[in-house]
Design a protein around this motif. Structure first.
Motif, PDB file in Angstrom:
ATOM      1  N   GLU A 121      75.385 -35.863 -87.834  1.00  0.00           N
ATOM      2  CA  GLU A 121      75.674 -34.481 -87.246  1.00  0.00           C
ATOM      3  C   GLU A 121      74.535 -33.767 -87.263  1.00  0.00           C
ATOM      4  OE1 GLU A 121      78.506 -33.344 -90.218  1.00  0.00           O
ATOM      5  OE2 GLU A 121      80.137 -34.205 -89.222  1.00  0.00           O
ATOM      6  N   LYS A 122      73.546 -34.153 -88.108  1.00  0.00           N
ATOM      7  CA  LYS A 122      72.154 -33.295 -87.891  1.00  0.00           C
ATOM      8  C   LYS A 122      71.666 -33.591 -86.743  1.00  0.00           C
ATOM      9  CE  LYS A 122      71.417 -32.611 -92.754  1.00  0.00           C
ATOM     10  NZ  LYS A 122      70.439 -33.066 -94.022  1.00  0.00           N
ATOM     11  N   MET A 123      71.512 -34.941 -86.306  1.00  0.00           N
ATOM     12  CA  MET A 123      70.971 -35.589 -85.058  1.00  0.00           C
ATOM     13  C   MET A 123      71.531 -34.747 -83.830  1.00  0.00           C
ATOM     14  SD  MET A 123      70.078 -39.318 -85.519  1.00  0.00           S
ATOM     15  CE  MET A 123      71.824 -39.906 -86.395  1.00  0.00           C
ATOM     16  N   VAL A 124      73.133 -34.529 -83.789  1.00  0.00           N
ATOM     17  CA  VAL A 124      73.645 -34.135 -82.739  1.00  0.00           C
ATOM     18  C   VAL A 124      73.191 -32.479 -82.446  1.00  0.00           C
ATOM     19  CG1 VAL A 124      76.252 -33.296 -82.090  1.00  0.00           C
ATOM     20  CG2 VAL A 124      75.775 -35.611 -82.936  1.00  0.00           C
ATOM     21  N   ARG A 125      73.378 -31.929 -83.841  1.00  0.00           N
ATOM     22  CA  ARG A 125      72.983 -30.558 -83.912  1.00  0.00           C
ATOM     23  C   ARG A 125      71.415 -30.084 -83.467  1.00  0.00           C
ATOM     24  NH1 ARG A 125      72.762 -29.644 -89.008  1.00  0.00           N
ATOM     25  NH2 ARG A 125      75.246 -29.744 -89.166  1.00  0.00           N
ATOM     26  N   ASN A 126      70.662 -31.168 -83.753  1.00  0.00           N
ATOM     27  CA  ASN A 126      69.087 -31.013 -83.204  1.00  0.00           C
ATOM     28  C   ASN A 126      69.222 -31.180 -81.769  1.00  0.00           C
ATOM     29  OD1 ASN A 126      68.211 -30.529 -85.901  1.00  0.00           O
ATOM     30  ND2 ASN A 126      67.633 -32.757 -86.218  1.00  0.00           N
ATOM     31  N   LEU A 127      69.864 -32.117 -81.197  1.00  0.00           N
ATOM     32  CA  LEU A 127      70.275 -32.360 -79.864  1.00  0.00           C
ATOM     33  C   LEU A 127      70.696 -31.116 -79.000  1.00  0.00           C
ATOM     34  CD1 LEU A 127      69.722 -34.483 -77.454  1.00  0.00           C
ATOM     35  CD2 LEU A 127      72.048 -35.317 -77.841  1.00  0.00           C
ATOM     36  N   ASN A 128      71.806 -30.520 -79.690  1.00  0.00           N
ATOM     37  CA  ASN A 128      72.356 -29.410 -79.032  1.00  0.00           C
ATOM     38  C   ASN A 128      71.405 -28.266 -78.934  1.00  0.00           C
ATOM     39  OD1 ASN A 128      74.693 -30.546 -78.273  1.00  0.00           O
ATOM     40  ND2 ASN A 128      75.704 -29.993 -80.269  1.00  0.00           N
ATOM     41  N   GLU A 129      70.366 -27.989 -80.197  1.00  0.00           N
ATOM     42  CA  GLU A 129      69.558 -26.851 -80.118  1.00  0.00           C
ATOM     43  C   GLU A 129      68.444 -27.211 -79.031  1.00  0.00           C
ATOM     44  OE1 GLU A 129      68.418 -26.814 -84.184  1.00  0.00           O
ATOM     45  OE2 GLU A 129      70.498 -25.735 -84.696  1.00  0.00           O
ATOM     46  N   ALA A 130      68.052 -28.477 -78.784  1.00  0.00           N
ATOM     47  CA  ALA A 130      66.977 -28.678 -78.127  1.00  0.00           C
ATOM     48  C   ALA A 130      67.359 -28.663 -76.578  1.00  0.00           C
ATOM     49  CB  ALA A 130      66.587 -30.270 -78.318  1.00  0.00           C
ATOM     50  N   GLY A 131      68.728 -28.463 -76.247  1.00  0.00           N
ATOM     51  CA  GLY A 131      69.079 -28.341 -74.830  1.00  0.00           C
ATOM     52  C   GLY A 131      69.508 -29.873 -74.233  1.00  0.00           C
ATOM     53  N   GLY A 132      69.817 -30.669 -75.231  1.00  0.00           N
ATOM     54  CA  GLY A 132      70.139 -31.922 -74.677  1.00  0.00           C
ATOM     55  C   GLY A 132      71.681 -32.172 -74.294  1.00  0.00           C
ATOM     56  N   CYS A 133      72.432 -31.039 -74.445  1.00  0.00           N
ATOM     57  CA  CYS A 133      73.858 -31.138 -74.308  1.00  0.00           C
ATOM     58  C   CYS A 133      73.977 -30.210 -73.186  1.00  0.00           C
ATOM     59  CB  CYS A 133      74.741 -30.885 -75.290  1.00  0.00           C
ATOM     60  SG  CYS A 133      76.363 -30.804 -75.381  1.00  0.00           S
ATOM     61  N   THR A 134      75.267 -30.785 -72.360  1.00  0.00           N
ATOM     62  CA  THR A 134      75.361 -29.942 -71.062  1.00  0.00           C
ATOM     63  C   THR A 134      76.057 -28.761 -71.469  1.00  0.00           C
ATOM     64  OG1 THR A 134      77.062 -31.411 -70.406  1.00  0.00           O
ATOM     65  CG2 THR A 134      74.993 -31.843 -69.582  1.00  0.00           C
ATOM     66  N   LYS A 135      76.912 -28.535 -72.439  1.00  0.00           N
ATOM     67  CA  LYS A 135      77.934 -27.587 -72.771  1.00  0.00           C
ATOM     68  C   LYS A 135      77.265 -26.258 -73.009  1.00  0.00           C
ATOM     69  CE  LYS A 135      81.862 -30.330 -74.267  1.00  0.00           C
ATOM     70  NZ  LYS A 135      82.610 -30.377 -75.224  1.00  0.00           N
TER      71      LYS A 135
END
Length: 124
Positions: free
Chosen positions: A110-124
């Motif tokens: 979950e921390k990896m996913v959160r970091n990815l989302n904060e870095a702009g790696g998610c399209t949402k």
């Protein structure tokens, strides 16, 4: 009244936009997302599958021993303590250990996913 007509005509203009503008994003991009997210999803699936198969192997192995290995399970290790009691306790302990290990891994995931989302790696 003219304001309503203006809003209605703007809605009609939106409906007439070219289809090519809508199809710029491929279905694979929508379903799979960026490569990092796809990699995380595959990792989560792999870990979950390993965990599930491990738990199933332990439980099914114990049930098969209960069904077909009664003589082995009836072996007394010392007075009042049979192999069945030892293996039953080991099944419970292994389930707790595997569940805690999976829970700890999920927290890191979950921390990896959160970091990815904060870095702009998610399209949402």
């Amino acid at each position: 009244m003219s304001k309503i007509i203006t809003e209605i005509s703007s809605l009609h203009a939106l409906e007439r936009r070219p289809v090519a503008a809508v199809e710029e994003i491929s279905i694979q991009q929508v379903l799979l997302g960026p490569e990092k997210i796809t990699e995380l999803v595959q990792t989560r699936f792999r870990i979950s599958l390993i965990y599930t198969l491990s738990i199933l192997a332990i439980y099914i192995g114990f049930i098969l021993l209960v069904a077909y290995g009664q003589g082995f399970l009836a072996t007394l290790l010392f007075s009042g303590f049979s192999m069945a009691i030892l293996l039953g306790a080991l099944v419970v302990i292994s389930a707790v250990i595997l569940t805690c290990a999976y829970g700890a891994w999920i927290v890191r995931f979950e921390k990896m996913v959160r970091n990815l989302n904060e870095a702009g790696g998610c399209t949402k």
